[in-house]
Scaffold this motif. Structure first.
Motif, PDB file in Angstrom:
ATOM      1  N   ARG A 156      29.560  47.216  29.603  1.00 20.20           N
ATOM      2  CA  ARG A 156      28.232  46.648  29.383  1.00 20.20           C
ATOM      3  C   ARG A 156      28.097  45.993  28.019  1.00 20.20           C
ATOM      4  O   ARG A 156      27.492  44.919  27.904  1.00 20.20           O
ATOM      5  CB  ARG A 156      27.183  47.745  29.540  1.00 20.20           C
ATOM      6  N   LEU A 170      30.877  42.522  29.183  1.00 21.64           N
ATOM      7  CA  LEU A 170      29.849  41.726  29.857  1.00 21.64           C
ATOM      8  C   LEU A 170      29.319  40.573  29.011  1.00 21.64           C
ATOM      9  O   LEU A 170      29.168  39.450  29.524  1.00 21.64           O
ATOM     10  CB  LEU A 170      28.706  42.633  30.303  1.00 21.64           C
ATOM     11  N   LEU A 194      29.737  36.962  30.801  1.00 22.22           N
ATOM     12  CA  LEU A 194      28.551  36.481  31.499  1.00 22.22           C
ATOM     13  C   LEU A 194      28.419  34.962  31.531  1.00 22.22           C
ATOM     14  O   LEU A 194      28.106  34.390  32.590  1.00 22.22           O
ATOM     15  CB  LEU A 194      27.294  37.111  30.885  1.00 22.22           C
TER      16      LEU A 194
END
Length: 272
Positions: free
Chosen positions: A185, A189, A193
């Motif tokens: 996370r 990420l 992303l």
């Protein structure tokens, strides 16, 4: 006294001119002709065409299945890219090459193969029929075909970014007590992303305009499994050129707005 520094590779004006001419001939002029053809219709006529129940049903089906396929590939494609980058196993290069197969395979051939496989009497479709549902000739079959043809977009955009992320960063986070979910996370990420959104947008855009792989497995039933590109072809076969261009403009505007929103979201994420 300031001196102008010449670029390493000269010819900006010439190359920009070639770029604009090439872009105009392939993109701007055809799209301009599409909008120009639509001006032959009054607003009431245009609205009557694009608000017809058959057009709305095809619009929802095309964009809904393309969105579903893009989301599925966003998940599965990321997992596939992770496996190809982070693990070394027998047959990895073969699987890596197979990812690009939808690019090389004619879409009509893919549609025929998927239909033969997932039709009610097909190798896989017969088991689905025994369970009480169908795959081919339903929106599920359309989504399956779009998932097949759009898989490489997500994998090939996420894969190089994932390969460039230093593993030392993940190891440092783990040494500081971060759990795997926290590492994903907070470390992986944010870097993945923007590339993921790019792959998602490319997959979605390809899915919206896909025709060859869908035409066989869709069943082409109006109001049920008729995609928007097929409806445009029906209008052209009926020599309804203004109706076809009106639907094309609708499709273009909706796709442009959705892609614009995705790009704005991507830029907002990239901006610290």
């Amino acid at each position: 006294m300031s001196r102008r520094i010449s670029p390493v590779i000269p010819g900006f004006g010439l190359t920009l001119g070639y770029t604009l001419v090439y872009l105009s001939l392939l993109v701007l002029i055809p799209l301009g002709a599409l909008f120009l053809k639509t001006t032959q219709l009054s607003w009431d006529q245009f609205w009557t065409i694009i608000s017809a129940p058959r057009v709305i049903a095809a619009l929802k089906l095309s964009f809904g299945t393309a969105l579903a396929a893009a989301v599925i590939n966003g998940i599965i494609g990321t997992l596939l890219a992770w496996v190809l980058v982070r693990y070394d196993f027998f047959g990895r290069k073969v699987i890596d090459a197979m990812v690009d197969l939808p690019f090389a395979l004619p879409t009509a051939v893919a549609g025929i193969a998927l239909t033969a496989l997932y039709a009610p009497a097909g190798l896989v479709g017969q088991f689905a029929t025994d369970l009480g549902f169908k795959i081919a000739y339903t929106p599920l079959g359309i989504t399956l075909a779009l998932t097949f043809v759009t898989l490489p977009f997500v994998v090939r955009t996420v894969q190089p970014v994932l390969a460039d992320i230093p593993r030392e960063v993940e190891e440092a986070a783990a040494c500081l007590g971060a759990k795997p979910l926290q590492i994903f996370r907070h470390v992986l990420l944010p870097a993945l992303l923007p590339a993921w959104l790019t792959g998602f947008a490319l997959a979605f855009a390809r899915g919206v305009g896909e025709y060859g792989s869908v035409i066989f497995i869709a069943g082409n039933m109006p109001m049920k499994t008729e995609i928007l590109p097929l409806l445009i072809m029906v209008k052209l076969d009926q020599y309804d050129y203004t109706g076809a261009t009106a639907i094309g403009v609708l499709m273009l505007v909706v796709a442009f707005v959705l892609l614009l929103l995705i790009n704005l979201l991507q830029r907002r994420i990239e901006t610290p």
